[in-house]
Write a protein that holds these residues in place. Structure first.
Motif, PDB file in Angstrom:
ATOM      1  N   SER A   3      53.024   8.190   3.643  1.00 25.11           N
ATOM      2  CA  SER A   3      51.854   9.434   2.575  1.00 25.11           C
ATOM      3  C   SER A   3      50.893   8.820   2.785  1.00 25.11           C
ATOM      4  CB  SER A   3      52.386   9.236   1.179  1.00 25.11           C
ATOM      5  OG  SER A   3      53.371   8.986   0.335  1.00 25.11           O
ATOM      6  N   ILE A  29      58.340  13.898   1.855  1.00 22.67           N
ATOM      7  CA  ILE A  29      59.195  13.212   0.511  1.00 22.67           C
ATOM      8  C   ILE A  29      60.056  12.129   0.532  1.00 22.67           C
ATOM      9  CG2 ILE A  29      60.717  14.786  -1.798  1.00 22.67           C
ATOM     10  CD1 ILE A  29      59.268  17.108  -0.152  1.00 22.67           C
ATOM     11  N   THR A  59      54.082   9.359  -5.833  1.00 22.51           N
ATOM     12  CA  THR A  59      53.778  10.574  -5.606  1.00 22.51           C
ATOM     13  C   THR A  59      52.605  11.018  -6.137  1.00 22.51           C
ATOM     14  OG1 THR A  59      54.097  11.586  -7.791  1.00 22.51           O
ATOM     15  CG2 THR A  59      56.042  11.135  -6.326  1.00 22.51           C
ATOM     16  N   TYR A  64      51.152  14.304  -3.635  1.00 16.39           N
ATOM     17  CA  TYR A  64      52.198  15.210  -3.744  1.00 16.39           C
ATOM     18  C   TYR A  64      51.816  16.069  -3.747  1.00 16.39           C
ATOM     19  CZ  TYR A  64      56.658  11.704  -2.177  1.00 16.39           C
ATOM     20  OH  TYR A  64      57.646  11.456  -1.876  1.00 16.39           O
ATOM     21  N   GLN A 119      56.077  19.761  -2.825  1.00 14.89           N
ATOM     22  CA  GLN A 119      56.775  18.309  -2.912  1.00 14.89           C
ATOM     23  C   GLN A 119      57.102  17.948  -4.138  1.00 14.89           C
ATOM     24  OE1 GLN A 119      53.329  17.239  -0.614  1.00 14.89           O
ATOM     25  NE2 GLN A 119      54.777  15.239   0.557  1.00 14.89           N
ATOM     26  N   LYS A 120      56.500  18.161  -5.135  1.00 14.02           N
ATOM     27  CA  LYS A 120      56.660  17.523  -6.819  1.00 14.02           C
ATOM     28  C   LYS A 120      57.940  18.332  -7.098  1.00 14.02           C
ATOM     29  CE  LYS A 120      51.899  15.858  -8.019  1.00 14.02           C
ATOM     30  NZ  LYS A 120      50.611  15.902  -8.480  1.00 14.02           N
ATOM     31  N   ALA A 127      61.100  17.308  -4.823  1.00 12.06           N
ATOM     32  CA  ALA A 127      61.883  16.322  -5.843  1.00 12.06           C
ATOM     33  C   ALA A 127      62.350  15.824  -6.504  1.00 12.06           C
ATOM     34  CB  ALA A 127      60.460  15.260  -5.624  1.00 12.06           C
TER      35      ALA A 127
END
Length: 445
Positions: free
Chosen positions: A362, A369, A377, A380, A384-385, A388
């Motif tokens: 990251s 991910i 995160t 993110y 992306q969240k 996930a």
């Protein structure tokens, strides 16, 4: 997107590291690959020599690491992870053997039968299980439990309930749409197939093509088949069919193609002349309302509009089956069947699946991910969240058709068959008969 990249994506679903999602993807669907010497290929060189010096005791000494990336962001991530691992594990050094993505995949069979590295990049699901059955990769069950969902664990498990794979990252396939378009038109996310068709009819009435669709490259339509089969027949039927155990002429598969045929008028026409990148532009321009695709679609969306892209899980078709199964290709690592430093290899595998390794990825700024549920995160994006969250709720995770089956079957049988169905959706029975006939000649142990 560069001409070089477009040429690499011609015959396979892309590696996320090539399109902005650094998650090593799948092999070219041609020739020699993950399932045997389909063509004569040179042996992939590994670090080390032929001396099997044991398990490394406490892991001290050298661990060799075969990586299927060179020069990419993902390669830099692995270099950063190796440096971080060594700083945390005094006495263990990691020697990276970096091979370009396609050469690694296309030579994997000879590589594993020759002198493989202790740890190497690979894929979950059938691609891993194939080698596990042939005793070409090592049991890493004692590296588990890891902080991942049960669906990730299942995708890492071979026959006998043992784990042969350590997951690191993934991305889901889902239905993508523009939030602003849905808000402007008053569209609602559908909860079942009837609501999906009703929504699509509203879009058509508004002059919008409901689904962007492209299959010039052969592999994108696999995602549509996968999700329909998962929704109609369930996860176990799907993975069994991919493994050559079911019949493509069965009533179950015919039901999938009947549903697909009914949905075809909701998709863009002339799909065989369109790339996925061109289809994604239709979604961006609001000419298409939805697109069943992988998260790497975001590469085709200008930065200013990326926060306007959202996704939803393809809705249920049969309430008895539900919508708990999705395609979410998982990438990670395996261990050689006879590693020279087994203890060191397992320590490295444990690290690569950890939040620390995810943080190294990251920190380099590209979307990543992590499979680990405890990964940080904070960096993110909204998408992306949401990705996930979708995967964390999945009961079963398939790996996408060209990972869940033999690559020769996917490339030489499924691609032309699906393209013929797109041309002639009324000819499904003869197409399925042809698939089944060819399958019997390929799935021979």
């Amino acid at each position: 997107m560069s001409r070089w990249l477009n040429s690499r994506l011609g015959q396979r679903s892309p590696s996320p590291s090539e399109v902005g999602f650094p998650v090593g993807r799948r092999a070219l669907l041609r020739g020699a690959g993950a399932v045997g010497a389909l063509a004569a290929v040179p042996t992939l060189a590994a670090c080390g020599d032929d001396d099997d010096s044991g398990d490394g005791g406490d892991g001290s000494g050298e661990v060799t690491f075969g990586s299927n990336e060179v020069g990419s962001t993902f390669a830099k991530q692995r270099q950063a992870a190796v440096a971080d691992f060594q700083s945390k594990n005094s006495g263990i050094t990691v020697k990276l053997n970096e091979i370009d993505h396609n050469s690694f995949q296309e030579n994997i069979n000879n590589y594993l039968q020759g002198n493989p590295d202790d740890v190497f990049s690979w894929f979950a699901g059938y691609r891993m299980q194939f080698f596990a059955r042939r005793n070409l990769i090592g049991d890493v069950s004692d590296v588990w439990p890891l902080d991942v969902t049960e669906a990730f664990k299942a995708a890492s498990t071979g026959e006998g309930g043992k784990q042969f794979f350590v997951p690191q990252s993934y991305y889901p396939w889902a239905v993508f749409y523009r939030k602003s378009l849905f808000a402007e038109r008053g569209y609602q996310v559908p909860r079942n197939i009837n609501e999906l068709v009703t929504l699509a009819d509203k879009m058509k009435a508004d002059g919008i093509t409901p689904f962007a669709f492209a299959d010039k490259d052969g592999w994108p339509a696999m995602g549509t088949f996968d999700i329909l089969n998962l929704r109609i027949n369930g996860y176990q039927f799907h993975v069994d069919l991919m493994a050559g155990k079911g019949s493509w002429e069965s009533a179950e598969v015919k039901k999938v193609f009947t549903q697909w045929q009914q949905l075809m008028p909701l998709h863009q026409t002339d799909a065989l002349g369109r790339t996925w990148q061109e289809a994604a532009q239709g979604l961006h321009q609001k000419k298409s309302g939805m697109y069943m695709f992988g998260t790497f679609i975001i590469d085709q969306i200008p930065q200013a509009d990326r926060e306007d892209i959202d996704l939803f899980n393809f809705p249920e078709i049969d309430s008895k089956v539900g919508a708990g199964a999705i395609d979410a290709p998982i990438d990670g690592f395996c261990m050689a069947a006879k590693p020279k430093n087994k203890a060191g290899a397992k320590k490295l595998l444990k690290y690569l699946a950890s939040p620390d390794a995810s943080l190294q990825a990251s920190n380099l700024g590209e979307p990543f991910i992590a499979s680990n549920s405890k990964a940080d995160t904070a960096k993110y994006t909204t998408l992306q969240k949401k990705s996930a969250e979708l995967v964390s709720q999945a009961k079963n995770i398939a790996q996408f058709l060209d990972r869940d089956t033999r690559p020769d079957f996917a490339s030489t049988v499924i691609i032309p068959a699906f393209q013929e169905f797109i041309r002639n959706p009324n000819d499904a029975n003869s197409i399925l008969k042809n698939i089944e006939s060819q399958k019997k000649t390929i799935f021979v142990e």
